[in-house]
Design an enzyme around this catalytic site. Structure first.
Site, short mmCIF file in Angstrom:
data_model
loop_
_atom_site.label_atom_id
_atom_site.label_comp_id
_atom_site.label_asym_id
_atom_site.label_seq_id
_atom_site.Cartn_x
_atom_site.Cartn_y
_atom_site.Cartn_z
N CYS A 92 33.54 -53.78 -8.82
CA CYS A 92 32.48 -53.25 -9.81
C CYS A 92 31.13 -54.32 -9.97
O CYS A 92 30.81 -54.32 -11.40
CB CYS A 92 32.82 -52.71 -10.92
SG CYS A 92 31.62 -51.55 -12.14
N CYS A 114 20.25 -51.67 -19.42
CA CYS A 114 19.42 -50.11 -18.70
C CYS A 114 18.87 -49.64 -19.29
O CYS A 114 18.56 -49.22 -21.00
CB CYS A 114 21.19 -49.80 -19.03
SG CYS A 114 20.73 -47.83 -17.32
N CYS A 127 21.44 -42.89 -22.24
CA CYS A 127 22.65 -42.25 -22.07
C CYS A 127 23.93 -42.55 -23.43
O CYS A 127 24.37 -43.50 -23.26
CB CYS A 127 24.06 -42.16 -20.90
SG CYS A 127 23.17 -42.18 -19.15
N CYS A 180 34.42 -48.51 -17.99
CA CYS A 180 33.26 -47.58 -17.77
C CYS A 180 32.71 -47.69 -18.87
O CYS A 180 33.40 -47.12 -19.55
CB CYS A 180 33.62 -46.23 -16.62
SG CYS A 180 33.87 -46.21 -15.38
N GLU A 207 27.28 -57.96 -16.13
CA GLU A 207 28.83 -58.24 -16.22
C GLU A 207 29.50 -57.45 -14.43
O GLU A 207 28.08 -56.80 -14.46
CB GLU A 207 29.16 -57.93 -17.88
CG GLU A 207 29.54 -58.05 -18.77
CD GLU A 207 29.62 -57.86 -19.78
OE1 GLU A 207 30.12 -58.37 -21.05
OE2 GLU A 207 29.93 -55.90 -19.50
N CYS A 243 27.07 -44.39 -23.55
CA CYS A 243 27.84 -45.80 -23.00
C CYS A 243 26.91 -46.60 -23.81
O CYS A 243 25.87 -46.29 -24.28
CB CYS A 243 26.16 -45.56 -22.05
SG CYS A 243 26.81 -46.97 -20.57
N1 SAH Z 1 23.32 -45.75 -13.95
C1 SAH Z 1 24.42 -45.30 -13.35
C2 SAH Z 1 25.73 -46.96 -12.84
C3 SAH Z 1 26.74 -46.49 -14.09
S1 SAH Z 1 28.27 -46.65 -13.18
C4 SAH Z 1 24.73 -44.27 -13.22
O1 SAH Z 1 24.16 -43.45 -14.79
O2 SAH Z 1 25.60 -43.80 -12.67
C5 SAH Z 1 29.04 -46.57 -15.18
C6 SAH Z 1 29.59 -44.69 -15.13
O3 SAH Z 1 29.98 -45.04 -16.27
C7 SAH Z 1 28.70 -43.01 -14.79
O4 SAH Z 1 29.72 -42.64 -14.14
C8 SAH Z 1 28.71 -43.32 -16.13
O5 SAH Z 1 28.01 -41.53 -17.17
C9 SAH Z 1 29.94 -43.96 -17.22
N2 SAH Z 1 30.10 -44.15 -18.83
C10 SAH Z 1 28.92 -44.44 -19.02
N3 SAH Z 1 30.62 -44.86 -20.49
C11 SAH Z 1 31.19 -44.42 -19.87
C12 SAH Z 1 32.26 -44.08 -21.31
N4 SAH Z 1 32.23 -44.70 -22.18
N5 SAH Z 1 33.46 -43.84 -20.67
C13 SAH Z 1 33.66 -43.60 -19.59
N6 SAH Z 1 32.45 -43.54 -18.46
C14 SAH Z 1 31.83 -44.46 -19.02
#
Ligand code: SAH
Length: 352
Positions: free
Chosen positions: A110, A117, A121, A342, A97, A124
Site C-alpha cells: 500500500c 493530502c 476528508c 486505512c 508512509e 481520515c
Molecule cells: N485519496 C485516495 C487514497 C487514500 S486511500 C482515496 O480517497 O481513495 C485510503 C482509503 O482509506 C480511502 O478509501 C479512505 O476513504 C479510507 N479511509 C480514510 N480514513 C479512514 C478511516 N479512519 N478508517 C477507515 N478507512 C479510512
C-alpha cells in the site's frame, strides 16, 4: 562544483528521449540508454558506481550531472498481525508512509502518492497533514521496491499486489502516478501485471474520464462512503465542488470504455450512514455502475463524530446488497496497533 551538488537533477526524472539526447550531446552512444535504464529501474541501483557494465568514463559523466535520489526506509514497524509499516524518508527529508500487508495468498504493497493530502476528508488522519508536494514517479516506485524486498526477506514470498491507498490523492498527481505504474508494469521495470494494481481515489470526475481515455489497464477503486450527495458533502468537503452525480457519470464513462468494474470503498458509521435510506441509495448506484463494494472497518482517529456502526448494521448492508445481486464483502483492518490501517497514516512516529 561542490555547491552545485544539491541542484543536480535526479536522472530518473528524465524521459528516455531526454537521456538519449544527453548522451549524444556528450559524445556518447545513444544505445547506452537501454543499459542505464535497466540499472535505474529493473535493477534499482543505488549509485552510478553500481552500474558495473557501464564504462567508468560514462559513469563519471552521469554522476557529474545527475544524482539518484533513493528513498530510505527511516523506520520500520511490525504489527502483531504481520503487517509492516515503513516511514520513508525522501531526499528533501519529507516523510511518507507505506505498508506491507501479508495475507494467506498475497503480499500487498500500500503506497503513498503525495506528501500529506489536500482533501480534508473528516474521518481520515492523513487529512491532518498539510499537502506538501507530489511524489515523483521514482519515489513511488522505490516504495514498491522496498516492500517487494521486505516480502522476500520476512515472508519469503513475492509481491503480488499494489494498492495506491496510502497518503495522498493519486489522481491529483496524475502524470507521476501513471509513470510509476508504467515502470512497475514494464518488463524493463518490475514486470507486474496491471491487473494486480488498484488505484484508489476520492473520485475526481474529470480525471476518471481521463484514465478511461488513456486506456489504463489497472483497477479503479472509489472511496464512496455514502451514495447520498448531501451526506457526502458533510464528511468529504471535496464533494461540494464535485457532486456525486458527476462522479457517477464519470464512472459510467469509465465502464463503457474499459469494461472493468469499479470497487466502491465504504465505511459504515454509526448515525451517519447506517440506515436503510443509505443502503438503498448505494444499491441504486451499484445497479447503474457495474461494481463491487468493500465495506471497510472504520479505524479510529480520535474524532467523536465518527464511530464504527454496529455489526448488525454492517450485516444489513451485506444482506441487502447481496439480495440485489451486488458483490460485497467486509474488509477487516490490518496493522491497527501500529497505525498502519486505512486512514491512519499520519507520520505519528516520525512527527517532529
Ligand atoms: N485519496 C485516495 C487514497 C487514500 S486511500 C482515496 O480517497 O481513495 C485510503 C482509503 O482509506 C480511502 O478509501 C479512505 O476513504 C479510507 N479511509 C480514510 N480514513 C479512514 C478511516 N479512519 N478508517 C477507515 N478507512 C479510512
Amino acid at each position: 562544483m561542490e555547491g552545485q551538488a544539491l541542484e543536480k537533477k535526479d536522472i530518473r526524472r528524465l524521459s528516455k528521449k531526454e537521456l538519449e539526447q544527453f548522451l549524444l550531446n556528450h559524445g556518447e552512444k545513444k544505445f547506452k540508454v537501454k543499459q542505464i535504464e535497466e540499472w535505474l529501474w529493473q535493477k534499482s541501483v543505488k549509485s552510478f558506481d553500481g552500474m558495473t557494465n557501464i564504462s567508468l568514463k560514462t559513469r563519471g559523466l552521469l554522476s557529474d550531472h545527475f544524482v539518484i535520489n533513493k528513498i530510505a526506509v527511516d523506520k520500520m514497524q511490525r504489527s502483531n498481525d504481520g503487517t509492516i509499516k515503513n516511514a520513508v524518508k525522501l531526499h528533501d527529508d519529507n516523510i511518507v508512509e507505506s505498508v506491507l500487508i501479508p495475507t494467506d495468498n498475497r503480499i500487498t504493497a500500500c503506497i503513498s502518492s503525495q506528501v500529506g493530502c489536500s482533501l480534508d476528508c473528516n474521518f481520515c488522519a492523513t487529512a491532518r497533514l498539510k499537502r506538501m508536494r507530489n511524489l515523483n514517479a521514482d519515489e513511488i516506485y522505490d516504495q514498491v521496491v522496498a516492500i517487494k524486498e521486505q516480502g522476500e526477506e520476512y515472508f519469503d514470498r513475492p509481491l503480488t499486489n499494489i494498492v495506491y491507498m496510502g497518503m495522498g490523492e493519486p489522481l491529483l498527481n496524475y502524470q507521476n502516478v501513471l509513470k510509476s505504474i508504467e515502470k512497475i508494469t514494464s518488463p524493463k521495470g518490475l514486470g507486474m501485471s496491471p491487473k494486480r494494481i488498484t488505484l484508489s481515489t476520492v473520485g475526481i470526475p474529470k480525471m476518471i474520464k481521463k484514465l478511461a481515455d488513456d486506456g489504463v489497464k489497472f483497477n479503479l477503486a472509489v472511496s464512496l462512503h455514502t451514495a447520498l450527495n448531501e451526506s457526502r458533502d458533510k464528511i468529504m468537503p471535496f464533494n461540494k465542488n464535485n457532486p456525486l452525480e458527476e462522479l457517477i457519470e464519470s464512472l459510467d464513462y469509465w465502464y463503457k470504455k474499459t469494461k472493468r468494474k469499479v470497487t466502491f470503498e465504504y465505511v459504515v458509521w454509526k448515525n451517519i450512514n447506517d440506515n436503510i435510506e443509505h443502503i438503498n441509495a448505494l444499491i441504486k448506484i451499484c445497479r447503474r455502475i457495474p461494481s463491487k463494494v468493500n465495506l471497510i472497518e472504520y479505524n479510529n482517529i480520535d474524532d467523536d463524530r465518527f464511530l464504527q456502526a454496529s455489526a448488525d448494521k454492517v450485516d444489513l448492508y451485506l444482506e441487502k446488497l447481496n439480495a440485489s445481486g451486488i458483490i460485497a464483502s467486509v474488509r477487516n483492518s490490518r496493522g491497527k496497533d501500529i497505525d498502519a490501517a486505512c486512514g491512519q497514516l499520519a507520520n505519528k512516529e516520525t512527527a517532529l
